[in-house]
Design a protein around this motif. Structure first.
Motif, PDB file in Angstrom:
ATOM      1  N   ARG A  12       0.871  -1.332   0.012  1.00 52.53           N
ATOM      2  CA  ARG A  12      -0.007  -0.044   0.092  1.00 52.53           C
ATOM      3  C   ARG A  12       0.891   1.279   0.002  1.00 52.53           C
ATOM      4  N   CYS A  13       0.433   2.203  -0.603  1.00 49.21           N
ATOM      5  CA  CYS A  13       1.142   3.560  -0.544  1.00 49.21           C
ATOM      6  C   CYS A  13       1.193   4.323   0.720  1.00 49.21           C
ATOM      7  N   LYS A  14       2.402   4.601   1.017  1.00 52.15           N
ATOM      8  CA  LYS A  14       2.573   5.142   2.312  1.00 52.15           C
ATOM      9  C   LYS A  14       1.913   6.608   2.568  1.00 52.15           C
ATOM     10  N   ILE A  15       1.292   7.159   1.582  1.00 57.45           N
ATOM     11  CA  ILE A  15       0.920   8.494   1.645  1.00 57.45           C
ATOM     12  C   ILE A  15      -0.659   8.229   1.489  1.00 57.45           C
ATOM     13  N   CYS A  16      -1.272   7.668   0.311  1.00 53.45           N
ATOM     14  CA  CYS A  16      -2.594   7.694   0.175  1.00 53.45           C
ATOM     15  C   CYS A  16      -3.305   6.308   0.437  1.00 53.45           C
ATOM     16  N   HIS A  17      -2.436   5.197   0.575  1.00 52.84           N
ATOM     17  CA  HIS A  17      -2.875   3.818   1.033  1.00 52.84           C
ATOM     18  C   HIS A  17      -3.434   3.122  -0.063  1.00 52.84           C
ATOM     19  N   HIS A  18      -3.400   3.628  -1.561  1.00 53.35           N
ATOM     20  CA  HIS A  18      -3.813   2.850  -2.692  1.00 53.35           C
ATOM     21  C   HIS A  18      -2.642   1.881  -2.699  1.00 53.35           C
ATOM     22  N   ASP A  19      -3.172   0.819  -3.832  1.00 51.23           N
ATOM     23  CA  ASP A  19      -1.938  -0.083  -4.199  1.00 51.23           C
ATOM     24  C   ASP A  19      -0.952   0.340  -5.191  1.00 51.23           C
ATOM     25  N   THR A  20      -0.023  -0.235  -4.983  1.00 53.37           N
ATOM     26  CA  THR A  20       1.236   0.289  -5.676  1.00 53.37           C
ATOM     27  C   THR A  20       1.855  -0.905  -6.814  1.00 53.37           C
ATOM     28  N   THR A  21       2.741  -0.454  -7.463  1.00 52.00           N
ATOM     29  CA  THR A  21       3.454  -1.179  -8.605  1.00 52.00           C
ATOM     30  C   THR A  21       4.947  -1.379  -7.956  1.00 52.00           C
ATOM     31  N   LEU A  22       5.533  -2.648  -8.096  1.00 54.15           N
ATOM     32  CA  LEU A  22       6.889  -2.651  -7.936  1.00 54.15           C
ATOM     33  C   LEU A  22       7.685  -2.354  -9.151  1.00 54.15           C
ATOM     34  N   ILE A  23       8.639  -1.448  -8.815  1.00 51.33           N
ATOM     35  CA  ILE A  23       9.692  -1.093  -9.807  1.00 51.33           C
ATOM     36  C   ILE A  23      11.215  -1.799  -9.511  1.00 51.33           C
ATOM     37  N   ASN A  24      11.684  -2.714 -10.151  1.00 54.60           N
ATOM     38  CA  ASN A  24      12.646  -3.404  -9.797  1.00 54.60           C
ATOM     39  C   ASN A  24      13.953  -2.733 -10.704  1.00 54.60           C
ATOM     40  N   ASP A  25      14.797  -2.054 -10.001  1.00 50.95           N
ATOM     41  CA  ASP A  25      15.994  -1.569 -10.323  1.00 50.95           C
ATOM     42  C   ASP A  25      17.239  -2.599 -10.628  1.00 50.95           C
ATOM     43  N   THR A  69      20.828   8.379  -1.522  1.00 52.27           N
ATOM     44  CA  THR A  69      20.276   9.045  -0.521  1.00 52.27           C
ATOM     45  C   THR A  69      18.832   9.828  -0.874  1.00 52.27           C
ATOM     46  N   HIS A  70      18.594   9.722  -2.308  1.00 53.62           N
ATOM     47  CA  HIS A  70      17.134   9.991  -2.843  1.00 53.62           C
ATOM     48  C   HIS A  70      16.361   8.994  -2.648  1.00 53.62           C
ATOM     49  N   ILE A  71      15.125   8.976  -1.976  1.00 54.18           N
ATOM     50  CA  ILE A  71      14.299   8.106  -1.417  1.00 54.18           C
ATOM     51  C   ILE A  71      13.091   8.088  -1.931  1.00 54.18           C
ATOM     52  N   THR A  72      12.297   9.055  -2.227  1.00 54.10           N
ATOM     53  CA  THR A  72      11.057   9.716  -2.299  1.00 54.10           C
ATOM     54  C   THR A  72      11.002  10.587  -3.575  1.00 54.10           C
ATOM     55  N   PHE A  73      10.041  10.344  -4.687  1.00 56.22           N
ATOM     56  CA  PHE A  73      10.009  11.071  -5.774  1.00 56.22           C
ATOM     57  C   PHE A  73       8.473  11.494  -6.090  1.00 56.22           C
ATOM     58  N   TYR A  74       8.238  12.728  -6.657  1.00 61.54           N
ATOM     59  CA  TYR A  74       7.054  13.072  -6.760  1.00 61.54           C
ATOM     60  C   TYR A  74       6.737  13.712  -8.067  1.00 61.54           C
ATOM     61  N   GLN A 118       5.736   2.377  -6.946  1.00 57.51           N
ATOM     62  CA  GLN A 118       5.087   3.383  -7.496  1.00 57.51           C
ATOM     63  C   GLN A 118       3.816   3.578  -7.291  1.00 57.51           C
ATOM     64  N   CYS A 119       3.154   4.470  -6.937  1.00 58.17           N
ATOM     65  CA  CYS A 119       1.550   4.785  -6.564  1.00 58.17           C
ATOM     66  C   CYS A 119       1.319   5.298  -7.828  1.00 58.17           C
ATOM     67  N   HIS A 120       0.027   4.745  -8.635  1.00 59.33           N
ATOM     68  CA  HIS A 120      -0.546   5.284  -9.534  1.00 59.33           C
ATOM     69  C   HIS A 120      -1.669   6.206  -9.253  1.00 59.33           C
ATOM     70  N   ALA A 121      -2.088   6.499  -7.846  1.00 54.96           N
ATOM     71  CA  ALA A 121      -3.011   7.125  -7.405  1.00 54.96           C
ATOM     72  C   ALA A 121      -2.566   8.583  -7.114  1.00 54.96           C
ATOM     73  N   CYS A 122      -1.611   8.727  -6.392  1.00 57.55           N
ATOM     74  CA  CYS A 122      -0.997   9.928  -5.997  1.00 57.55           C
ATOM     75  C   CYS A 122       0.486  10.261  -6.842  1.00 57.55           C
ATOM     76  N   GLN A 123       0.801   9.318  -7.578  1.00 52.98           N
ATOM     77  CA  GLN A 123       2.017   9.557  -8.329  1.00 52.98           C
ATOM     78  C   GLN A 123       3.358   9.373  -7.504  1.00 52.98           C
ATOM     79  N   THR A 124       3.371   9.108  -6.362  1.00 50.51           N
ATOM     80  CA  THR A 124       4.545   8.997  -5.510  1.00 50.51           C
ATOM     81  C   THR A 124       5.462   7.813  -5.854  1.00 50.51           C
ATOM     82  N   ILE A 125       6.566   7.703  -5.864  1.00 43.76           N
ATOM     83  CA  ILE A 125       7.430   6.833  -6.091  1.00 43.76           C
ATOM     84  C   ILE A 125       8.479   6.817  -4.668  1.00 43.76           C
ATOM     85  N   TRP A 126       8.529   5.657  -4.126  1.00 42.01           N
ATOM     86  CA  TRP A 126       9.481   5.672  -3.034  1.00 42.01           C
ATOM     87  C   TRP A 126      10.432   4.290  -3.173  1.00 42.01           C
TER      88      TRP A 126
END
Length: 215
Positions: free
Chosen positions: A2-15, A178-183, A24-32
């Protein structure tokens, strides 16, 4: 997850290249970044110690001047007090604010750890290249709101992502450990609504300006 901001489902991005995982949250568009990939405090500070920006770095100073110019006319005419939150190893922005006529405090987790903002309120709170290092942006924005005067503004600088997972993997900005959250600007729309803040404007690239919804 669940998204830590809006609690919607997220998609895994595997680097695979960096051996890191992001959500990646497709509701609030935050990536962490997944928490298991976070640096500890000592390694995080070592990374920041590599930054040597000061007044002799003309490009660095110009960046701050452009940043301030973007919202300076939105400040209350009687503004006197400013806080630079996350000032880094050199208080360049706070000094520029002083040169522009404001009394400026500085705070940084590692380099200026005294919480000088406690029991104070400010006409302006700047937060430049900080939100990408923060695991809980909602809590930080709520802290800013607590210390914001009526009609005061919060000025944030952080590079926005395109909301495309393939482009994210090729994006230089996420390679800093050190960059952990993206908007995106929409991420801040969701955060602002949660925190009782309003967005005044943004440049659709890296700067967004907020104010209290009760102003």
């Amino acid at each position: 997850m669940r998204c830590k901001i809006c609690h919607h489902d997220t998609t895994l991005i595997n680097d695979v290249k960096q051996n890191k995982k992001y959500h990646q949250c497709h509701a609030c568009q935050t990536i962490w970044m997944d928490q298991e990939c976070f640096l500890d405090d000592s390694k995080e500070k070592q990374q920041y110690n590599q930054h040597h920006n000061n007044f002799e770095s003309t490009g660095y100073v110009k960046m701050f001047e452009n940043f301030l110019d973007y919202f300076w006319s939105d400040l209350p005419k009687d503004a006197t007090q400013a806080l630079d939150f996350g000032s880094g190893p050199g208080p360049v922005l706070a000094e520029i604010l002083k040169r522009r006529g404001l009394q400026a405090d500085g705070y940084d987790k590692f380099f200026q750890p005294e919480k000088v903002y406690e029991d104070k309120q400010y006409d302006l709170i700047t937060c430049t290249e900080v939100l990408e290092h923060v695991a809980d942006p909602k809590a930080l924005l709520m802290l800013f709101k607590k210390h914001l005067k009526n009609r005061g503004i919060i000025a944030i600088m952080t590079l926005f992502h395109t909301n495309d997972s393939r482009e994210f993997l090729d994006w230089w900005y996420h390679r800093d450990p050190t960059h952990i959250t993206f908007y995106t600007p929409h991420s801040f729309e969701v955060l602002a609504d949660m925190c009782g803040l309003n967005i005044i404007k943004h440049d659709d690239k890296r700067v967004i300006i907020l104010t209290s919804s009760t102003s």
